[in-house]
Design an enzyme around this catalytic site. Structure first.
Site, PDB file in Angstrom:
ATOM      1  CE  LYS A  50      -3.704   0.387   0.070  1.00  0.00           C
ATOM      2  NZ  LYS A  50      -4.646   0.720  -1.013  1.00  0.00           N
TER       3      LYS A  50
ATOM      4  CG  HIS B 199     -11.440  -3.166  -2.932  1.00  0.00           C
ATOM      5  ND1 HIS B 199     -12.530  -2.797  -2.183  1.00  0.00           N
ATOM      6  CD2 HIS B 199     -10.468  -2.271  -2.632  1.00  0.00           C
ATOM      7  CE1 HIS B 199     -12.233  -1.718  -1.481  1.00  0.00           C
ATOM      8  NE2 HIS B 199     -10.986  -1.383  -1.740  1.00  0.00           N
TER       9      HIS B 199
HETATM   10  O1  GKR Z   1      -7.645   0.372   4.077  1.00  0.00           O
HETATM   11  O2  GKR Z   1      -6.628   2.257   3.835  1.00  0.00           O
HETATM   12  C1  GKR Z   1      -7.135   1.236   3.371  1.00  0.00           C
HETATM   13  C2  GKR Z   1      -7.114   1.013   1.869  1.00  0.00           C
HETATM   14  O3  GKR Z   1      -6.443   2.038   1.219  1.00  0.00           O
HETATM   15  C3  GKR Z   1      -8.524   0.900   1.352  1.00  0.00           C
HETATM   16  O4  GKR Z   1      -9.309   1.952   1.821  1.00  0.00           O
HETATM   17  C4  GKR Z   1      -8.628   0.831  -0.139  1.00  0.00           C
HETATM   18  O5  GKR Z   1      -9.961   0.906  -0.504  1.00  0.00           O
HETATM   19  O6  GKR Z   1      -7.779  -1.391   0.082  1.00  0.00           O
HETATM   20  C5  GKR Z   1      -8.186  -0.438  -0.760  1.00  0.00           C
HETATM   21  C6  GKR Z   1      -7.443  -0.385  -2.057  1.00  0.00           C
HETATM   22  O7  GKR Z   1      -7.002  -1.408  -2.528  1.00  0.00           O
HETATM   23  O8  GKR Z   1      -7.352   0.676  -2.667  1.00  0.00           O
HETATM   24 MG    MG Z   2      -6.552  -0.415  -4.421  1.00  0.00          MG
END
Ligand code: GKR
Ligand code: MG
Length: 461
Positions: free
Chosen positions: A230, A359
């Site tokens: 991420k 997702h």
């Molecule tokens: O949990 O902060 C998070 C993620 O960034 C999430 O909100 C996203 O929707 O997991 C997600 C993604 O793959 O973009």
């Molecule tokens: Mg994503």
């Protein structure tokens, strides 16, 4: 490394007994018409479950994430359970939708979107026409139908096409669970503390080395093979170094993904892509925002691109066919409007030359089971799915028994009737109590982040 095994002092035993009851129609040797599964009550329970301070382009996760749990009671005495996205607005929509669904048959769930759209048209104040509302209701109906017929959810939906579903390591930069700012948060209402009383023991992960070490441990602990970083949190070159460090840990053998959640400019995305071309990149996920920007990066780099942002509904598909922004779509049954809707997306994906993954946002065990069934009935899900589930500490889930266990990066497709997991009502009651006490009513990562870094804003890199 040990999570707080007794979070909220909850423990339970796996119990499949109640799932193995005879179907309601079996006594008389009758056919399925003998039960109508007429819905008599829909109970919505908003809950808050503990979340560590993990980081994304949106900021920092607060001390809890919110979900809504559904229990639909039928005239036949069968209760179907479901989980969907959280937040007060959605709770209110679910409550409004519940009124229209009572009196309907659980078998007729495919008629609910039209029913709810009509209701929304007549009552603008309470929009019931929300795919996540429908997805929660659908899941609870499928669970009830599964229990009534003695069949697992994936068998009901034409599967399983695989007995196990594979997931990917979902690696977030983060603050330590006992960072002092965590304890300044007025929303915090449980007894987590410092050191071995911290919510988890991963510590701070804000360097390439710390990230690579966490990736190694996630592989050892859960068996995940694909590594998803991420991004959109630290300067892009630091994130690139982190991905390279992860790659080194696995000797270039682990499929890699990087997801800056649209926080990079086209120039940054193209520049970073030059290094990604030298790595075993499985896909480049939403480096930039919007179909046109994604198309520009895809054309320039030739990398496989994925999204959970620019193709998230059926009415985005016509533009995507024209723009060609992606190769892989991350489906989500809460966003696409249920599990059969994602199966329909799979059929379209076949003809469009797309592949699918799943997702995830933070979720509990009911969604984990639902995602496993979805992975089992959708042949086009050929990339291991995302899941936040390993971030949910042991003992904090609301299902009976321990948290579901990944073996070799996979979960076995449940074979018990319906979803194949049971609600633990004590754990549910505690999670609801935390919801009531904590005062969080919608996700707001930027406000949480500003407590760690005053003045933080989501500027583009
Ligand atoms: O949990 O902060 C998070 C993620 O960034 C999430 O909100 C996203 O929707 O997991 C997600 C993604 O793959 O973009
Ligand atoms: Mg994503």
């Amino acid at each position: 490394m040990s999570d707080r095994r007794t979070f909220l002092q909850v423990a339970g035993m796996t119990g499949l007994g109640s799932f193995l009851a005879k179907p309601a129609w079996a006594d008389e040797g009758q056919t399925l018409q003998a039960t109508d599964l007429k819905i008599t009550e829909v109970k919505i329970t908003p809950i808050a479950l503990p979340d560590p301070p993990i980081l994304a382009a949106s900021g920092c996760h607060g001390p809890y994430f919110l979900r809504n749990i559904l229990e639909i009671t039928t005239e036949d005495g069968i209760i179907g359970i479901g989980e969907t996205r959280g937040g007060l607005k959605r709770t209110e929509r679910l409550q409004a939708a519940a009124k229209h669904v009572v009196g309907q048959s659980a078998f007729a769930y495919r008629g609910f979107p039209a029913l709810l759209a009509d209701a929304a048209a007549n009552d603008k104040a309470q929009s019931t026409s929300d795919p996540a509302v429908y997805a929660g209701l659908e899941l609870a109906c499928l669970d009830a139908i599964g229990k009534a017929s003695g069949q697992s959810l994936s068998r009901l939906l034409g599967g399983p096409v695989r007995d196990e579903v594979e997931f990917a390591a979902y690696l977030f930069f983060r603050f330590a669970a006992d960072h002092p700012r965590v304890f300044d948060d007025v929303h915090l209402k449980d007894d987590r503390g410092r050191g071995d009383r911290a919510l988890d023991q991963w510590g701070e992960v804000r360097t390439p080395e710390a990230m690579a070490d966490m990736a190694r441990q996630w592989n050892e602990r859960y068996g995940f093979k694909a590594m998803k970083l991420k991004a959109g949190v630290l300067p892009p070159d630091v994130e690139l170094d982190a991905l390279k460090a992860i790659n080194d840990v696995f000797g270039g053998q682990a499929p890699l993904r990087i997801d800056p959640n649209g926080r990079w400019t086209i120039e940054t995305a193209n520049r970073i892509a030059r290094d990604l071309q030298e790595m075993p990149l499985e896909y480049y996920e939403d480096p930039v925002r919007g179909q046109e920007a994604m198309t520009a990066v895809r054309r320039e780099t030739g990398l496989p691109m994925s999204t959970n942002s620019c193709v998230t509904r059926f009415d985005h598909i016509a533009d995507a066919v024209k723009n060609e922004p992606v190769d892989i779509v991350l489906c989500d049954h809460h966003g696409w409007g249920g599990i059969p809707a994602c199966q329909a997306l799979g059929t379209l994906a076949d003809s469009l030359g797309w592949r699918l993954s799943q997702h995830s946002n933070n979720h509990a065990g009911l969604t984990m089971a639902a995602m496993t069934h979805l992975g089992a009935v959708t042949p086009q899900i050929v990339h291991s799915s995302d899941t936040h589930y390993p971030w949910l500490v042991e003992g904090a889930d609301i299902i009976e028994g321990p948290n579901l266990k990944f073996v070799d990066g996979k979960l076995k497709v449940p074979i018990a009737p319906g979803l194949g997991v049971n609600l633990d009502h004590d754990k549910l009651a505690r999670a609801h109590e935390i919801y009531q006490k904590c005062g969080m009513r919608e996700r707001n990562d930027s406000v949480t982040m500003q407590r760690f870094e005053p003045g933080w804003t989501r500027d583009l890199f």
